[in-house]
Scaffold this motif. Structure first.
Motif, PDB file in Angstrom:
ATOM      1  N   GLU A   2       0.872  -1.179   0.000  1.00  0.00           N
ATOM      2  CA  GLU A   2       0.000   0.000   0.000  1.00  0.00           C
ATOM      3  C   GLU A   2       0.906   1.226   0.000  1.00  0.00           C
ATOM      4  N   THR A   3       0.883   2.012  -1.067  1.00  0.00           N
ATOM      5  CA  THR A   3       1.842   3.113  -1.229  1.00  0.00           C
ATOM      6  C   THR A   3       1.178   4.485  -1.274  1.00  0.00           C
ATOM      7  N   SER A   4      -0.091   4.565  -0.876  1.00  0.00           N
ATOM      8  CA  SER A   4      -0.752   5.874  -0.837  1.00  0.00           C
ATOM      9  C   SER A   4      -0.217   6.699   0.324  1.00  0.00           C
ATOM     10  N   CYS A   5      -0.279   8.010   0.174  1.00  0.00           N
ATOM     11  CA  CYS A   5       0.135   8.904   1.258  1.00  0.00           C
ATOM     12  C   CYS A   5      -1.002   9.040   2.265  1.00  0.00           C
ATOM     13  N   THR A   6      -0.669   9.010   3.533  1.00  0.00           N
ATOM     14  CA  THR A   6      -1.664   9.254   4.573  1.00  0.00           C
ATOM     15  C   THR A   6      -1.245  10.474   5.382  1.00  0.00           C
ATOM     16  N   ASN A   7      -2.229  11.247   5.794  1.00  0.00           N
ATOM     17  CA  ASN A   7      -1.948  12.468   6.555  1.00  0.00           C
ATOM     18  C   ASN A   7      -2.091  12.270   8.049  1.00  0.00           C
ATOM     19  N   ASP A   8      -2.819  11.218   8.445  1.00  0.00           N
ATOM     20  CA  ASP A   8      -3.111  11.057   9.872  1.00  0.00           C
ATOM     21  C   ASP A   8      -2.367   9.890  10.524  1.00  0.00           C
ATOM     22  N   GLY A   9      -1.593   9.136   9.749  1.00  0.00           N
ATOM     23  CA  GLY A   9      -0.842   8.039  10.318  1.00  0.00           C
ATOM     24  C   GLY A   9      -1.658   6.794  10.621  1.00  0.00           C
ATOM     25  N   LEU A  10      -2.916   6.767  10.183  1.00  0.00           N
ATOM     26  CA  LEU A  10      -3.788   5.628  10.456  1.00  0.00           C
ATOM     27  C   LEU A  10      -3.926   4.742   9.221  1.00  0.00           C
ATOM     28  N   ILE A  11      -4.147   3.452   9.459  1.00  0.00           N
ATOM     29  CA  ILE A  11      -4.355   2.532   8.364  1.00  0.00           C
ATOM     30  C   ILE A  11      -5.642   2.868   7.634  1.00  0.00           C
ATOM     31  N   HIS A  12      -5.564   2.906   6.306  1.00  0.00           N
ATOM     32  CA  HIS A  12      -6.748   3.142   5.485  1.00  0.00           C
ATOM     33  C   HIS A  12      -6.763   2.101   4.375  1.00  0.00           C
ATOM     34  N   LEU A  13      -7.703   1.185   4.466  1.00  0.00           N
ATOM     35  CA  LEU A  13      -7.914   0.198   3.413  1.00  0.00           C
ATOM     36  C   LEU A  13      -9.389   0.237   3.045  1.00  0.00           C
ATOM     37  N   ASN A  14      -9.681   0.339   1.745  1.00  0.00           N
ATOM     38  CA  ASN A  14     -11.086   0.281   1.371  1.00  0.00           C
ATOM     39  C   ASN A  14     -11.518  -1.178   1.242  1.00  0.00           C
ATOM     40  N   ALA A  15     -12.793  -1.389   1.041  1.00  0.00           N
ATOM     41  CA  ALA A  15     -13.343  -2.743   1.047  1.00  0.00           C
ATOM     42  C   ALA A  15     -12.735  -3.612  -0.048  1.00  0.00           C
ATOM     43  N   ARG A  16     -12.470  -3.025  -1.197  1.00  0.00           N
ATOM     44  CA  ARG A  16     -11.932  -3.820  -2.304  1.00  0.00           C
ATOM     45  C   ARG A  16     -10.490  -4.239  -2.027  1.00  0.00           C
ATOM     46  N   GLN A  17      -9.714  -3.359  -1.450  1.00  0.00           N
ATOM     47  CA  GLN A  17      -8.349  -3.729  -1.076  1.00  0.00           C
ATOM     48  C   GLN A  17      -8.366  -4.827  -0.014  1.00  0.00           C
ATOM     49  N   ALA A  18      -9.235  -4.648   0.978  1.00  0.00           N
ATOM     50  CA  ALA A  18      -9.331  -5.641   2.044  1.00  0.00           C
ATOM     51  C   ALA A  18      -9.800  -6.985   1.504  1.00  0.00           C
ATOM     52  N   CYS A  19     -10.661  -6.961   0.512  1.00  0.00           N
ATOM     53  CA  CYS A  19     -11.142  -8.194  -0.100  1.00  0.00           C
ATOM     54  C   CYS A  19      -9.992  -8.956  -0.751  1.00  0.00           C
ATOM     55  N   ALA A  20      -9.122  -8.233  -1.444  1.00  0.00           N
ATOM     56  CA  ALA A  20      -7.965  -8.869  -2.076  1.00  0.00           C
ATOM     57  C   ALA A  20      -7.117  -9.581  -1.026  1.00  0.00           C
TER      58      ALA A  20
END
Length: 366
Positions: free
Chosen positions: A85-103
């Motif tokens: 997962e190489t997206s930038c995050t601003n809050d330091g928290l894990i962010h996965l959408n449902a489709r990523q989590a499904c994979a």
């Protein structure tokens, strides 16, 4: 810069004063260009550096995931599946959408004897209150073979053929930074550990347990895709992975989205197989490396990505993917298409079967 200076020299007679002015102008231009270069690189790097350990003014703190290189539980050579997962995050928290989590869940569910490593290039973690975790994160944490880990790009590249090139900062000037960091990591992880790399828009349909190491899949008659890759941790698999990372940095192109991903594996296989088309890349021709036909991983080609999301295309899509080991839903094109939970579209039906916990934890849209 040289063009500017040479033009100025042609326009005016040369004199001591002119020479001084020309040198001063050249210095100013150089400083301006260098300043913008440093600024752009610095901003790009910030995405991948450790952030705050608290959320705003709240006393709630973030528990960051372990660095994969410092963790007691590390990838098992040749027996791990990697997601990056190489997206930038601003809050330091894990962010996965449902489709990523499904994979991720589909890989864990169908391969219970494999370790599934989800590696975050932008360091993240979870809130120290377990009740605050997103439902899909809880669903994934229920699997004993899923491990969330952070990556420090700088230490991850150490002692590899990519180290010096990475320190040149060329990667951080890419027009497609997050995609090219993903390309950088997929080849690097497989070089370091071997195993299988999967894109976060892939759903696994069958176990990898009995598949012979060293393979990729063709997406067309002209290109081998990089969404699903497997290299063994030693032998010819490791040699090919090393060829891939050398091809990556020696011919890196930050202005072309696909050049450093599918472009790399396609060019390397053309070299070792001595043929130009994926259908000609037989296992015998390619030193034991297998190129699966499109029906195995990319049965639905990217121009027809919508077939996964249209209910009236369900039967046709399921027929096309009946022999597939995994499916790729082409997130670059499909990410804006909402899919309502409970739909009879192929993607929804496949997700309900192959990532059941994530699917059940999803609210209205998948």
């Amino acid at each position: 810069m040289k063009r500017i200076v040479h033009t100025f020299i042609r326009l005016r007679p040369f004199s001591g004063r002119t020479l001084l002015f020309t040198l001063a102008l050249g210095s100013i231009v150089t400083i301006v260009i260098w300043t913008f270069f440093i600024s752009d690189v610095s901003k790009a790097k910030q995405c991948f550096q450790l952030k705050t350990t608290s959320v705003g003014d709240s006393p709630v703190s973030i528990i960051f995931f372990e660095d994969v290189l410092e963790s007691k539980k590390r990838p098992t050579p040749g027996k791990s599946i990697f997601f990056h997962e190489t997206s930038c995050t601003n809050d330091g928290l894990i962010h996965l959408n449902a489709r990523q989590a499904c994979a991720i869940e589909s890989a864990a569910l169908l391969n219970p004897n494999w370790d599934i490593f989800v590696l975050f290039a932008s360091p993240v973690g979870v809130l120290n209150e377990t009740t605050a975790q997103p439902p899909i994160v809880k669903a994934l944490q229920s699997y004993a073979n899923i491990f969330f880990r952070n990556i420090n790009l700088w230490t991850y590249a150490e002692n590899t053929p990519l180290e010096d090139w990475f320190l040149s900062d060329e990667l951080f000037l890419s027009q497609y930074l997050n995609s090219h960091v993903s390309d950088f990591l997929r080849y690097l992880s497989l070089y370091k550990y071997g195993g299988t790399y999967l894109d976060l828009d892939v759903i696994v349909l069958r176990s990898f347990e009995n598949m012979t190491s060293n393979y990729a899949g063709a997406e067309s008659e002209n290109f081998v895709a990089a969404g699903i890759l497997n290299f063994d941790h030693d032998g010819i698999g490791h040699e090919i992975s090393e060829m891939c990372i050398r091809e990556f940095y020696e011919d890196f192109n930050g202005n072309d989205w696909g050049y450093n991903g599918p472009g790399v594996i396609t060019r390397v296989l053309k070299t070792i197989c001595h043929v130009n088309k994926p259908p000609e890349m037989t296992t015998e021709q390619c030193l034991g490396f297998k190129v699966y036909p499109p029906r195995s991983f990319y049965a639905v080609p990217w121009p027809k990505w919508y077939m996964f999301f249209d209910e009236d295309k369900y039967n046709k899509t399921m027929e096309m993917t009946k022999d597939s080991i995994a499916i790729h839903v082409w997130n670059k094109h499909s990410k804006q298409r909402k899919l309502k939970v409970g739909t009879k579209a192929a993607y929804g039906m496949i997700a309900e079967k192959n990532c059941p916990k994530v699917y059940l934890s999803t609210d209205k849209y998948f």
